[in-house]
Structures are given as C-alpha cells and as structure tokens.
Design a protein around this motif. Sequence first.
Motif, PDB file in Angstrom:
ATOM      1  N   ASP A  20       6.821  14.010   4.030  1.00  0.00           N
ATOM      2  CA  ASP A  20       7.056  12.632   3.598  1.00  0.00           C
ATOM      3  C   ASP A  20       5.744  11.876   3.428  1.00  0.00           C
ATOM      4  O   ASP A  20       5.596  11.070   2.493  1.00  0.00           O
ATOM      5  CB  ASP A  20       7.948  11.911   4.611  1.00  0.00           C
ATOM      6  CG  ASP A  20       9.368  12.468   4.621  1.00  0.00           C
ATOM      7  OD1 ASP A  20       9.727  13.151   3.637  1.00  0.00           O
ATOM      8  OD2 ASP A  20      10.109  12.227   5.588  1.00  0.00           O
ATOM      9  N   ALA A  21       4.798  12.133   4.322  1.00  0.00           N
ATOM     10  CA  ALA A  21       3.502  11.459   4.190  1.00  0.00           C
ATOM     11  C   ALA A  21       2.784  11.886   2.918  1.00  0.00           C
ATOM     12  O   ALA A  21       2.167  11.066   2.222  1.00  0.00           O
ATOM     13  CB  ALA A  21       2.636  11.765   5.419  1.00  0.00           C
ATOM     14  N   ARG A  22       2.861  13.162   2.572  1.00  0.00           N
ATOM     15  CA  ARG A  22       2.240  13.636   1.338  1.00  0.00           C
ATOM     16  C   ARG A  22       2.938  13.069   0.109  1.00  0.00           C
ATOM     17  O   ARG A  22       2.294  12.804  -0.907  1.00  0.00           O
ATOM     18  CB  ARG A  22       2.249  15.166   1.300  1.00  0.00           C
ATOM     19  CG  ARG A  22       1.331  15.782   2.353  1.00  0.00           C
ATOM     20  CD  ARG A  22       1.187  17.283   2.176  1.00  0.00           C
ATOM     21  NE  ARG A  22       0.144  17.798   3.069  1.00  0.00           N
ATOM     22  CZ  ARG A  22      -0.641  18.823   2.783  1.00  0.00           C
ATOM     23  NH1 ARG A  22      -0.526  19.441   1.620  1.00  0.00           N
ATOM     24  NH2 ARG A  22      -1.556  19.230   3.639  1.00  0.00           N
TER      25      ARG A  22
ATOM     26  N   ASN B 123       1.828   9.286 -11.852  1.00  0.00           N
ATOM     27  CA  ASN B 123       1.607  10.347 -12.830  1.00  0.00           C
ATOM     28  C   ASN B 123       2.581  10.166 -13.983  1.00  0.00           C
ATOM     29  O   ASN B 123       3.608   9.488 -13.862  1.00  0.00           O
ATOM     30  CB  ASN B 123       1.823  11.734 -12.197  1.00  0.00           C
ATOM     31  CG  ASN B 123       0.665  12.139 -11.317  1.00  0.00           C
ATOM     32  OD1 ASN B 123      -0.308  12.702 -11.779  1.00  0.00           O
ATOM     33  ND2 ASN B 123       0.761  11.834 -10.019  1.00  0.00           N
ATOM     34  N   HIS B 124       2.258  10.793 -15.093  1.00  0.00           N
ATOM     35  CA  HIS B 124       3.121  10.707 -16.264  1.00  0.00           C
ATOM     36  C   HIS B 124       4.425  11.450 -16.024  1.00  0.00           C
ATOM     37  O   HIS B 124       4.433  12.618 -15.655  1.00  0.00           O
ATOM     38  CB  HIS B 124       2.416  11.297 -17.485  1.00  0.00           C
ATOM     39  CG  HIS B 124       1.196  10.539 -17.899  1.00  0.00           C
ATOM     40  ND1 HIS B 124       1.208   9.191 -18.172  1.00  0.00           N
ATOM     41  CD2 HIS B 124      -0.085  10.929 -18.085  1.00  0.00           C
ATOM     42  CE1 HIS B 124       0.011   8.791 -18.515  1.00  0.00           C
ATOM     43  NE2 HIS B 124      -0.802   9.828 -18.461  1.00  0.00           N
ATOM     44  N   SER B 125       5.536  10.770 -16.226  1.00  0.00           N
ATOM     45  CA  SER B 125       6.870  11.373 -16.183  1.00  0.00           C
ATOM     46  C   SER B 125       7.165  12.065 -14.859  1.00  0.00           C
ATOM     47  O   SER B 125       7.942  13.017 -14.813  1.00  0.00           O
ATOM     48  CB  SER B 125       7.048  12.368 -17.340  1.00  0.00           C
ATOM     49  OG  SER B 125       6.836  11.737 -18.572  1.00  0.00           O
ATOM     50  N   ILE B 126       6.556  11.617 -13.776  1.00  0.00           N
ATOM     51  CA  ILE B 126       6.799  12.184 -12.459  1.00  0.00           C
ATOM     52  C   ILE B 126       7.292  11.078 -11.538  1.00  0.00           C
ATOM     53  O   ILE B 126       6.676  10.022 -11.434  1.00  0.00           O
ATOM     54  CB  ILE B 126       5.533  12.838 -11.872  1.00  0.00           C
ATOM     55  CG1 ILE B 126       5.153  14.073 -12.690  1.00  0.00           C
ATOM     56  CG2 ILE B 126       5.742  13.229 -10.411  1.00  0.00           C
ATOM     57  CD1 ILE B 126       3.937  14.800 -12.176  1.00  0.00           C
ATOM     58  N   ARG B 127       8.404  11.331 -10.900  1.00  0.00           N
ATOM     59  CA  ARG B 127       8.953  10.340  -9.982  1.00  0.00           C
ATOM     60  C   ARG B 127       8.196  10.369  -8.663  1.00  0.00           C
ATOM     61  O   ARG B 127       7.879  11.444  -8.125  1.00  0.00           O
ATOM     62  CB  ARG B 127      10.434  10.612  -9.734  1.00  0.00           C
ATOM     63  CG  ARG B 127      11.034   9.665  -8.705  1.00  0.00           C
ATOM     64  CD  ARG B 127      12.498   9.940  -8.484  1.00  0.00           C
ATOM     65  NE  ARG B 127      13.023   9.172  -7.370  1.00  0.00           N
ATOM     66  CZ  ARG B 127      14.292   9.213  -6.958  1.00  0.00           C
ATOM     67  NH1 ARG B 127      15.158   9.979  -7.585  1.00  0.00           N
ATOM     68  NH2 ARG B 127      14.691   8.482  -5.928  1.00  0.00           N
ATOM     69  N   LEU B 128       7.926   9.193  -8.139  1.00  0.00           N
ATOM     70  CA  LEU B 128       7.270   9.078  -6.841  1.00  0.00           C
ATOM     71  C   LEU B 128       8.324   8.805  -5.777  1.00  0.00           C
ATOM     72  O   LEU B 128       9.081   7.834  -5.863  1.00  0.00           O
ATOM     73  CB  LEU B 128       6.244   7.947  -6.873  1.00  0.00           C
ATOM     74  CG  LEU B 128       5.088   8.105  -7.864  1.00  0.00           C
ATOM     75  CD1 LEU B 128       4.147   6.913  -7.755  1.00  0.00           C
ATOM     76  CD2 LEU B 128       4.336   9.392  -7.625  1.00  0.00           C
ATOM     77  N   PHE B 129       8.390   9.668  -4.782  1.00  0.00           N
ATOM     78  CA  PHE B 129       9.306   9.477  -3.657  1.00  0.00           C
ATOM     79  C   PHE B 129       8.539   8.721  -2.567  1.00  0.00           C
ATOM     80  O   PHE B 129       7.998   9.319  -1.627  1.00  0.00           O
ATOM     81  CB  PHE B 129       9.817  10.825  -3.149  1.00  0.00           C
ATOM     82  CG  PHE B 129      10.685  11.548  -4.128  1.00  0.00           C
ATOM     83  CD1 PHE B 129      12.064  11.378  -4.132  1.00  0.00           C
ATOM     84  CD2 PHE B 129      10.130  12.406  -5.078  1.00  0.00           C
ATOM     85  CE1 PHE B 129      12.866  12.044  -5.042  1.00  0.00           C
ATOM     86  CE2 PHE B 129      10.921  13.075  -5.983  1.00  0.00           C
ATOM     87  CZ  PHE B 129      12.295  12.890  -5.966  1.00  0.00           C
ATOM     88  N   THR B 130       8.498   7.415  -2.700  1.00  0.00           N
ATOM     89  CA  THR B 130       7.680   6.592  -1.800  1.00  0.00           C
ATOM     90  C   THR B 130       8.209   6.572  -0.371  1.00  0.00           C
ATOM     91  O   THR B 130       7.471   6.206   0.535  1.00  0.00           O
ATOM     92  CB  THR B 130       7.606   5.157  -2.336  1.00  0.00           C
ATOM     93  OG1 THR B 130       8.941   4.638  -2.506  1.00  0.00           O
ATOM     94  CG2 THR B 130       6.898   5.128  -3.687  1.00  0.00           C
ATOM     95  N   LYS B 131       9.466   6.953  -0.178  1.00  0.00           N
ATOM     96  CA  LYS B 131      10.027   7.008   1.171  1.00  0.00           C
ATOM     97  C   LYS B 131      10.198   8.447   1.655  1.00  0.00           C
ATOM     98  O   LYS B 131      10.833   8.678   2.687  1.00  0.00           O
ATOM     99  CB  LYS B 131      11.381   6.292   1.207  1.00  0.00           C
ATOM    100  CG  LYS B 131      11.285   4.801   0.912  1.00  0.00           C
ATOM    101  CD  LYS B 131      12.646   4.128   1.020  1.00  0.00           C
ATOM    102  CE  LYS B 131      12.542   2.634   0.736  1.00  0.00           C
ATOM    103  NZ  LYS B 131      13.867   1.963   0.818  1.00  0.00           N
ATOM    104  N   GLY B 132       9.613   9.391   0.924  1.00  0.00           N
ATOM    105  CA  GLY B 132       9.726  10.789   1.316  1.00  0.00           C
ATOM    106  C   GLY B 132      10.987  11.427   0.789  1.00  0.00           C
ATOM    107  O   GLY B 132      11.806  10.791   0.115  1.00  0.00           O
ATOM    108  N   ILE B 133      11.165  12.707   1.094  1.00  0.00           N
ATOM    109  CA  ILE B 133      12.331  13.454   0.613  1.00  0.00           C
ATOM    110  C   ILE B 133      13.180  14.022   1.740  1.00  0.00           C
ATOM    111  O   ILE B 133      14.287  14.505   1.490  1.00  0.00           O
ATOM    112  CB  ILE B 133      11.892  14.609  -0.309  1.00  0.00           C
ATOM    113  CG1 ILE B 133      11.012  15.599   0.455  1.00  0.00           C
ATOM    114  CG2 ILE B 133      11.176  14.080  -1.537  1.00  0.00           C
ATOM    115  CD1 ILE B 133      10.631  16.829  -0.363  1.00  0.00           C
TER     116      ILE B 133
END
Length: 705
Positions: free
Chosen positions: A407-409, A416-426
């Motif tokens: 989650d920290a990573r 990034n282009h067309s990449i979703r950011l999981f700001t709360k982790g996965i």
Amino acid sequence: MRSKGERLRRRRSAGSRLSTGSASELQQYSELLHASPTNPYAPFDSKIDWEVARWAKLRGPGSNAMTELLKIEGVCDSLGLSFKDTDALNRMIDNLPGRPAFKREEVVIADEAFEVYHRDVIECIRALYGDPEFAKDLILLPERHYADADKTIRMYSDMHTGKWWWNTQKAVERETPGATIVPVIISSDKTQVTLFGNKTAYPIYMTIGNLPKEIRRKPSQGGHVLLGYLPTTRLEHIVNKASRRRTLANLFHSCVSRILRPLKKAGEFGVPMASGDGIYRRLHPIFATFVGDYPEQLLVTGIKTGECPKCPVPHNELGEYGDRDKLRDIEQVLNALSSITDGNPLVFVKACAAAGIKPVQHPFWEGLPYVDIFQTITPDILHQLYQGVMKHIISWVTKACGAAEVDARCRRFPPNHSIRLFTKGISTLSRVTGREHSQMCQILLGLVVDVCLPDGHSTATLIKAVRAILDFCYLAQYPAHTDETLNHLDEALQQFHQAKHIFVLLGIRSDFNIPKLHSLLHYIASIKCFGTTDNYNTEYTERLHIDFTKDAYRATNHKDEYPQMTKWLTRREKVLRHEKYIKWRVAGCPPPDVPQTDGMPDPRDLGSRPHLRMTRHPTVKAVPVSTVKLQYGAQFFEAAFARFVVQYHEPRWTAFQVEQAAANIYLPFQRLPVFHKIKFWIKDPFHRGLGSETSDAVHCSSIWA
C-alpha cells in the motif's frame, strides 16, 4: 497476399451463390410495412411524430409518465401526434415487422414444469446474416493469412483465419459442396437484476462468426441477439445436494437443447438465406464456440468442479506445465451418453464416470453436427486471467511483500499516462472488478522491484515470476498473432512455471492445482482454432446484461417479469429497425455504412468526438504568468502562445511568417487558469477503420504541488 481460402472456393465452389438480384432486407421490410410512397415515416404521420415515438421507447420515461405527459392539454395537438397515450403508441409499434418473437415453452424435469422464453435460433441467424448494415462486412470463407512472403509464418486474427473454420469447411464440402459455414457463438451467464434481494436472470446470447470481431465486440453495433431466458430456479425443495445439482444440470441442457435443436438439421443439410444485399446462399449454421466463465464451462461440458473442462488431466496435476493440445475424447463421451438408451441407469452412470463426465441426460450438444464440445470451450480474458489468475498473483504478491509495504508503494507512484493511482492502496479493496485488476497489473511489477522478502529469499525469482505472468497476460490479448508471437506466449508461461516455486518457498502456496491457472495451457490451441482471444471474451457479453436484462427488468413492474421483458425488448428492436428503414427511405438509397444506435454517439463516427476534453473548472484559477513560467517550467509561454494565436488564424503560413507575426502579438492578460489534466484521443495511425481511438491523458503540476 492471396489466401488459400480463395483456392478452396475455386476448387470446391465453397460459398457459392444460389441466386442473385433478390430484394434486399430493407425492400422486403418496405413490402411488409405496406409503405406509403410519400411518407417515409409511416405508420407515423410525420417526422416529429416518429421522433417523439422513438424518444419515448429508447430514451423516454416509463409508460405511466409518458401517458401523463401526453394527456397534458395541448401537447398532442401542438406536436401533431398520432397517438394519445402509451397504449396507442405500443399498438403502432407492435404492428411493425421485427426480429423473431419470443415464445414461451414448458420444460418438465423431475415431474416439475419450468418456463423458458426463447426465439427461433434459425430466424435469429437469418436476422443477423440478412442485416443490410452487415452485408459489406460479412465473412463467407475461411482464409489462411501469413506474415511473410514465403508463407511460413501463419497469422491469426479473426475467426475465419483459424483452423476450425478451415477444417469444418472441408468436412461439410465433402458431403454438400457449395456450403457457406455460419459459426454460431453461444454465451450464457446468470446475472443479478436487483441491487438488493436475490433476483436473478439467466440470459443466453448468440452471434455469428461471419461478422468481424470489430462488430461483434461492440454492443452498439447490434451484432448479438438475445436467444432467450433460462429458468433461474434453485430447486431448494430437493434436499439431497447431489440430486439437486444433477437436476439443475439436466434442466439447463434440456432448455438449451430446446433452443438449439433446429441447428441439427440446418447444420447438416443447410438452409437457403439471403444476406443484406439480397444474395442467397446455402448456409450451414454450426455451433462453434461457447463463451462463459468456469462454472458455465463445467455446466456445458458436464465436467466435475475442480477439473479442466477441456482436457483429462487429473486434478493433482493441474499446476504442472504439460501437454497443451490434448483434449478429452469426444467419441468416448458420446458412446457413454448413448448408453442411457439401454434402460439400465447404473450402466449409464458407470459409463459416464469412465469417460470423465457427469451423468447428464442428453446434453444439448449431443446431436449437433461437426461439434466437439471440449474444443468449443474458449479462453476467457475477464474471468480466467484478470478475475482468476491475476487475482491470485496480486494476492500472493501482497502476502509476500506485506500489505503495508504494498500500500505504501502504491501511494508513492507518480502520475502516469492512462494508469490509475491507488492512493489508498490495494490490500483493503473489496469486490474488485476485472477492470480494477487490469489497472493493478499495470503497476504490479513496480510493486515487487527491490522489495525485501522474508528469510533472505531472492527477489529476482519473484520478479521473474511476476514479469512472466504479466507478459503472458498482455501477449494473450494481442488482436493479431503469428506463430512467432505464440511462441513468445508459450515461453512466458514456461518461465512462470519455472519461477512459481518462490511462492512455495515463502509459505504462500503448497500447490498450484488451480483450474484457471491450468487453462492458460490451452490458449495457444484455441487461438489457432478460433482466432485471437478478442473473438470470445466474456467482457463483451457481460456488457450485454445491461441492455438485454437489467434495463429490461427495470422497465417491468417486477411481477411476472419475463413476458414484460421480452415485450419491451421486442418493441425496442422494432424501433431501431424502423429507424434504419427511415434513413434508407429519406436518403433514397441503401442505409449508410455507419449504423445508428439508440441515440448515443456512434463509436465509429470519429469526426464527431472532440479530441481534447477538459474539466469544466480549472484546477487553479488566476495564476500569474510569472508563476506559470517559474513553477510550471513554461519559460517561453508568451512566445509559444503568440505563435499559437497566429497559426490558429493563418494555418497555411510558413514558420518564418508565423515568427514575424508572433513578434507583434500582445497578450492582454497577466493571469490565466491552469488545468492539471487534459484527456485526449489519438486516431489509428494505420487507418484500419476499426472504429476505435486510443485515449490518453496529460498530467502536469506545479513544483510546489
């Protein structure tokens, strides 16, 4: 490059015409309609009369709300409508010619009757094959495509480039020369129709391989037909679970057999049908592929849970890399099924057990010609790869690296282009969709780079395993394959099997006997038989649930819903078909190449879509130009903006003229809004006419952000 399919046509007259110059489908529709020579909108009185009717059926509110609107004093008279309420409008639409109607039948299983609503499958094939919008795109013969001039590297893309169509064409030609094969693609899957409660529907869909995959995979093109709704009973009154499962399987096969029964005679002897341009050929509709998730595949083939629906590998060997071309013996299975006629149930059960299947009474594919049910089971990108294998891999990586570290990573990933950011982790996500698993795969390799594994295990082996399975995932989705790319696909799978032991060393897995992981072995054989995986991805039929099931259910009063759902769908199809006819009449010629949808922008009409899209409000308001230059790195903003203004007004000027004129441009502002994200679309650089564009986004931020 000339294909061998052309030589097959010359030698055996495959796909030959029975007659030419017949009336097209739209001309036949006009005759059935008894069309008015002066009013192209008939039976509607005028264009506005038709437009209101079309809006009411495709975009309008419910029936009661529409009736209340029409009863407002002056509405009907002001618009000149020929209908005064929804019932009158429905009667007009019901009188329009349309696709085959649904019929209700009862299927008796275990002394209990169940309702099944379905259409005539031959008439559905006739409707798809005879659609004038598909006439120019129909594929009539198999072809062999090659990537090199020496014809040594085979290429696979659409279904007609695979080996199944080629082999079936030769088998049919031996019995009845001049045949045109119609590969029938069937899909079924239960779906939830209510957010709360447990109301489900069981639709079964059909399309034909003669339509290019670019048409079949887009719901807006109308390349799929709803064949019917299967019973959704759970048979809870049957206490014994094994008996209940057998009865449910027999119910499924009995219903589907009732629906697909006409394919037996038609596939063997052929049926004359006209394409949208009025040319008749003798068509042989043959069940080619079944598209479904793992439980549906087991139900169709009659295989036990935990085993492979295609090959006879034991359950305890599913995790090994083995023979990818071996299939179950269809002859042995058919012989076991035929033993039911002996009248001894015990002999039938033992014969089925020896053949490796459940004792299903007369599965729907038993009598269909040229069908090997174990070959028809195709790969499934959505459920097998993303919701199956990749779901497991992401879970194993999370356990290997630690949920907190993963989650920290995720939070440290830059835009990034067309990449979703999981700001709360996965690690804390629940009910993850296939699209979200796909988005996780885009960052998965970055999550394991330089990670510290417990007990000093090497990170290199973990990276090798993750990279290999990601390579397989993306290679498997190529829209066109060659023998070389298929070798790369096989190499990626071998590399994963060589490195997968890292999950055993980390104590995450003790074995890999997972049916969905084993199914990856069969991808190459299926691609060679039926073309690339975008020919039969369940993601497309999952989307059909919205149009054919969920929206239809919402249009009912939720009581005795199936007669209402089928009637709603029939009227909707008639309105869409009448719209095509009106465009043909208004234009005075056959309908345009671009199909019309239910009011939404057509995906192939690329010129109507703006190639830049921004949010309504800027990210930051009134930013000084000096701040733009210092904090956003746009040091030459004024000069670049001045050149843009000149080029906008004088697009044909040379660079020298633009520079001269830009020197005299004065910017009458000192502050301007700033957007941190712009979405845009890129046209296909090869102009292949696939009707799709690549979406991307530009991100920017201040150095202080």
